[in-house]
Design a protein around this motif. Structure first.
Motif, PDB file in Angstrom:
ATOM      1  N   UNK A  84     -20.894  -8.257  -0.650  1.00 34.04           N
ATOM      2  CA  UNK A  84     -19.742  -7.995   0.231  1.00 34.04           C
ATOM      3  C   UNK A  84     -20.174  -7.467   1.586  1.00 34.04           C
ATOM      4  N   UNK A  86     -24.880   3.938 -11.430  1.00 36.44           N
ATOM      5  CA  UNK A  86     -25.761   5.083 -11.211  1.00 36.44           C
ATOM      6  C   UNK A  86     -26.307   5.616 -12.531  1.00 36.44           C
ATOM      7  N   UNK A 141     -15.730  -6.021  -4.326  1.00 35.94           N
ATOM      8  CA  UNK A 141     -15.309  -4.650  -4.058  1.00 35.94           C
ATOM      9  C   UNK A 141     -13.841  -4.456  -4.378  1.00 35.94           C
ATOM     10  N   UNK A 142     -13.005  -5.400  -3.951  1.00 41.32           N
ATOM     11  CA  UNK A 142     -11.572  -5.222  -4.200  1.00 41.32           C
ATOM     12  C   UNK A 142     -11.254  -5.205  -5.685  1.00 41.32           C
ATOM     13  N   UNK A 154     -22.125  -5.035  -4.065  1.00 38.75           N
ATOM     14  CA  UNK A 154     -21.812  -4.418  -2.771  1.00 38.75           C
ATOM     15  C   UNK A 154     -22.719  -4.973  -1.681  1.00 38.75           C
ATOM     16  N   UNK A 187     -13.374  -4.429  -8.093  1.00 36.21           N
ATOM     17  CA  UNK A 187     -13.973  -3.214  -8.649  1.00 36.21           C
ATOM     18  C   UNK A 187     -13.070  -2.008  -8.372  1.00 36.21           C
ATOM     19  N   UNK A 188     -12.604  -1.890  -7.135  1.00 33.42           N
ATOM     20  CA  UNK A 188     -11.722  -0.773  -6.775  1.00 33.42           C
ATOM     21  C   UNK A 188     -10.459  -0.810  -7.642  1.00 33.42           C
ATOM     22  N   UNK A 221     -12.735  -9.152   0.120  1.00 36.02           N
ATOM     23  CA  UNK A 221     -14.048  -8.816  -0.418  1.00 36.02           C
ATOM     24  C   UNK A 221     -13.903  -8.712  -1.925  1.00 36.02           C
ATOM     25  N   UNK A 278       0.810  -1.224   0.000  1.00 36.88           N
ATOM     26  CA  UNK A 278       0.000   0.000   0.000  1.00 36.88           C
ATOM     27  C   UNK A 278       0.842   1.272   0.000  1.00 36.88           C
ATOM     28  N   UNK A 302      -9.251   5.064 -13.964  1.00 38.68           N
ATOM     29  CA  UNK A 302      -9.189   6.500 -13.689  1.00 38.68           C
ATOM     30  C   UNK A 302      -8.007   7.159 -14.379  1.00 38.68           C
ATOM     31  N   UNK A 318     -11.231   0.153 -11.234  1.00 37.91           N
ATOM     32  CA  UNK A 318     -11.572   1.570 -11.379  1.00 37.91           C
ATOM     33  C   UNK A 318     -10.343   2.460 -11.248  1.00 37.91           C
ATOM     34  N   UNK A 319      -9.463   2.121 -10.303  1.00 39.50           N
ATOM     35  CA  UNK A 319      -8.260   2.939 -10.122  1.00 39.50           C
ATOM     36  C   UNK A 319      -7.437   2.960 -11.398  1.00 39.50           C
TER      37      UNK A 319
END
Lengths: 495, 495
Positions: free
Chosen positions: A228, A132, A109-110, A225, A112-113, A106, A87, A120, A116-117
């Protein structure tokens, strides 16, 4: 994999399976990173039910012995030697209690994160990934003026905690009760509890009703989500299969009888991720079953009023005679995500408990935002906004369906949803979405891999496409790019 | 109460106590609503430690056999026959799972809610009850203009979810890191996680680190909503006694050794409710002990920078070398409660886990409010606002101290805090705050009863007075009224 099972034993089969695999893994007989057989396959070869296998795998995961990787399968975990520090914070040694935390996984979520990072970094990407609606349809100027008005009108009162001993700002709860009653869900402001988005509403209900080891039934697939969240509480998530008309009621009854769940979580209308609607007879049956087995239903109606065609089905809450259904909704999908205002509707003693859990969770949702939202939606704007949004989203859905028709290679199939945000697409030739993703990103398009939404290792060849967040032009371009990536991967598989 | 205990047995004493009382209660030998002996009393008569008794009572409460009523004691619960419906909703029968929920008790929160609802009926009441600062010192006009500017400047970007894969709006995290570094807590924006108030930060940490049955150590007394939060997770809360310099380190070590806690929750600076500050040597010792016993520290610094005199002590986080301390703070006390923006600072693997738990809890804190707050506080306003607030609160504290000196009857004692929000007052003649409250309300003043803040049945004769929310004139009037109510109750007790 040959596993000795004793069907005469009083030890349940899934526990026998757990004991066998645990011994093998701990002895090193099955080394780290080995992929365990798919549950379907193992169930077939042992002549047991698939649920038995998924339960055993879930238990092994809870014991930290295996890790399920979305879209890929269940793998034997590495033993408890700390992985290298990734990290990028302090060098050196963390306290032991921190090292232990590295093994809490998870996967939806992990993953997906992480994805996405990475995305980005690429601002030209056309993203169909989000959960959304479009932010750009919101009447920003109107909202800005409303915010001004509220700050001038209410002054310091808008900046306090509000009365947190009730369920939120009374005016907003009244508007919500009014909107719901208009939509055939008769309720009263006293049964409405304002939350920080629908995720918090789901989280409060889960936290109140689930304890470690409890079972929760969900549609398979369902909201990642949510999966998780339930797992983070130590709950066992059991997926109930669906067809085009929603959860299968005979499977639900079997699961109710055999797993003794403490909660049914369902998205009956424009389901996430499939976009399907549960038919009305099943809605009635689900409530009857829940009553019979004394299990609460958590109804997530996050896009229930985003219907572009077809006849509306009643919300489960509208069919609920005795407080079996807890209803959850949000303004994040139809109005604007960034306010983070959702709500739940509950009758009976559970309401007072949820009120206390809300307080213990984050005390109250911003009084300023509640007042601004109330002032904004009271003036008849909600229905008008909804009509406008439905019009735009319908066109975008049609645009995506047409583009899919035009560009997708043979063997690709997809849903034609009557509302909501998502098209659910199955890739050709059992292509893994996880393998497709980097190729799609390289083409300048991205999506949500289907495995995020399955409580087990299913769904690797599905993807979810959000059709509401991009303009029709970008939808066309994005689908064209996606089709190109799929053909590319077909060639690779072919070789 | 004569209870046979076997000191030679391998069964711990507290379990023997539980088994005995459980059998008596279930047999009806100790009927419902019987007050059990105070833990101090029972411990004395049995010659065992008080902790053993409070542990046993906590266990009985977890089993639903007893109920602890704040300020009054521990009582045998009524058996599981539903009480009459009191929430004024539907008539008739709720599902069984709902009926079971009636027996989940959170005494501090439930009593606080009930008393506040009653007091809401009386707008002329002078309230010293609240846990927040004054809303009226906030530069409302400036904030309104900032909000305008942000909505114009950022448009739709202010109304999305933001990038929830990081810890919140980057600009705000940078400002926070800057403010903290200025205050001697060197950190980096990457270690800051924005939350919906500090309550959510505490809730995320508790939810990540505590499981049902785990023990958490707290100062006795401490923040009431913290107590109920830990209890709502099924944790056992063990209070560590304090003196004027904070938690007693020898008692802490004993508790660490005997209860194997998973978390230490502490408010080292201007503690809630006592207003005390932990001295620096104890701060260092607490970190050393936590390291030795491999237990994380959750440091709640909710009013750490509201100091009116005396020398500042370092935050625990500033003394933390290896990620033992998770630091929590909020803008709700110094700036404005209604925004509901707090944050935590954490190093090591725990940060990534908290990030995921934040997402699972409520996805993200309002992007709009984060951006508005960032724009508001960057321009040097935070330090200026803090100076102004400290000046006003110091005068109000002095006003309340002077009024107490002037009006309180002999035998009443109170703290003289160097900062924070609260004066901690002990009533004369072992007067119960619960008995005083209705008399005070009748006089037109109210306060927070001290029993809310004790993890056991202690503190019935304490009250907490917030000196920041009323003007000096109303403080004087309020204290005069309070003194009158106390004298009235002294006369009653005397008779």
């Amino acid at each position: 994999m040959r596993i000795p099972l004793d069907r005469q034993s009083s030890t349940p089969l899934y526990q026998q399976l757990v004991a066998f695999l645990q011994a093998q893994i701990e002895a090193g007989a099955i080394p780290p990173d080995t992929r365990l057989p798919a549950s379907r396959e193992l169930a077939g070869s042992l002549g047991i039910s698939r649920l038995t296998v998924t339960n055993a795998y879930a238990e092994l995961e809870a014991l930290g012995l295996v890790v399920s990787r979305a879209g890929s399968g269940t793998y034997v975990a590495y033993p408890l030697v700390p992985p290298p520090d990734t990290n990028g914070q302090m060098e050196g040694h963390w306290p032991l209690w921190q090292e232990d935390l590295r093994y809490r996984m998870y996967p939806p979520t992990q993953n997906d994160f992480r994805q996405r990072r990475q995305e980005n970094q690429n601002p030209t990407l056309i993203s169909f990934r989000d959960g959304l609606g479009s932010v750009n349809l919101f009447a920003l100027d109107e909202f800005r003026k409303t915010m001004q008005m509220v700050l001038r009108r209410d002054g310091a009162a808008a900046l306090g905690y509000g009365d947190y001993t009730s369920g939120g700002y009374p005016g907003l709860r009244e508007v919500i009760a009014h909107i719901l009653s208009n939509q055939g869900i008769p309720t009263h402001a006293d049964h409405v509890l304002i939350t920080s988005g629908s995720q918090q509403a789901i989280s409060l209900v889960a936290r109140l009703l689930l304890q470690r080891g409890d079972t929760v039934l969900v549609e398979s697939p369902t909201y990642g989500a949510g999966l998780d969240l339930f797992r983070s509480l130590g709950a066992r998530v059991v997926g109930v299969p669906m067809d085009e008309e929603g959860m299968l009621m005979d499977k639900l009854e079997t699961a109710l009888r055999t797993t003794h769940p403490r909660l049914i979580y369902t998205i009956p209308t424009f389901q996430n991720p499939t976009g399907r609607c549960m038919c009305t007879p099943r809605r009635r049956e689900m409530i009857a079953l829940a009553n019979h087995y004394n299990v609460p239903i958590l109804e997530d109606d996050f896009v229930g009023d985003l219907r572009y065609e077809g006849r509306a089905q009643p919300a489960l809450k509208a069919l609920d005679g005795n407080g079996t259904v807890i209803y959850v909704n949000t303004f994040s999908k139809v109005l604007v995500p960034g306010l983070r205002i959702g709500y739940l509707v509950a009758d009976g003693p559970v309401y007072d408990q949820l009120l206390i859990h809300k307080w213990l969770n984050d005390q109250s949702t911003s009084e300023l935002l509640q007042r601004a939202l109330e002032a904004y939606i009271t003036v008849g704007r909600y229905q008008a906004h909804l009509r406008r949004v439905c019009q735009v989203y319908r066109a975008r859905r049609d645009g995506m369906l047409a583009a899919l028709q035009r560009y997708m290679p043979e063997g690709t199939t997809w849903s034609r949803p009557q509302g909501g945000l998502f098209i659910w697409l199955q890739l050709p030739q059992q292509m893994a979405a996880a393998d497709l993703l980097p190729l799609a990103q390289a083409q300048g398009v991205t999506f949500a891999p289907g495995a995020f939404y399955f409580p087990d290792e299913d769904g690797f060849d599905y993807i979810r496409l959000n059709f509401t967040t991009q303009t029709p032009e970008r939808i066309e371009t994005g689908i064209k790019r996606l089709a190109k990536a799929i053909r590319e991967q077909m060639t690779r598989i072919g070789n």
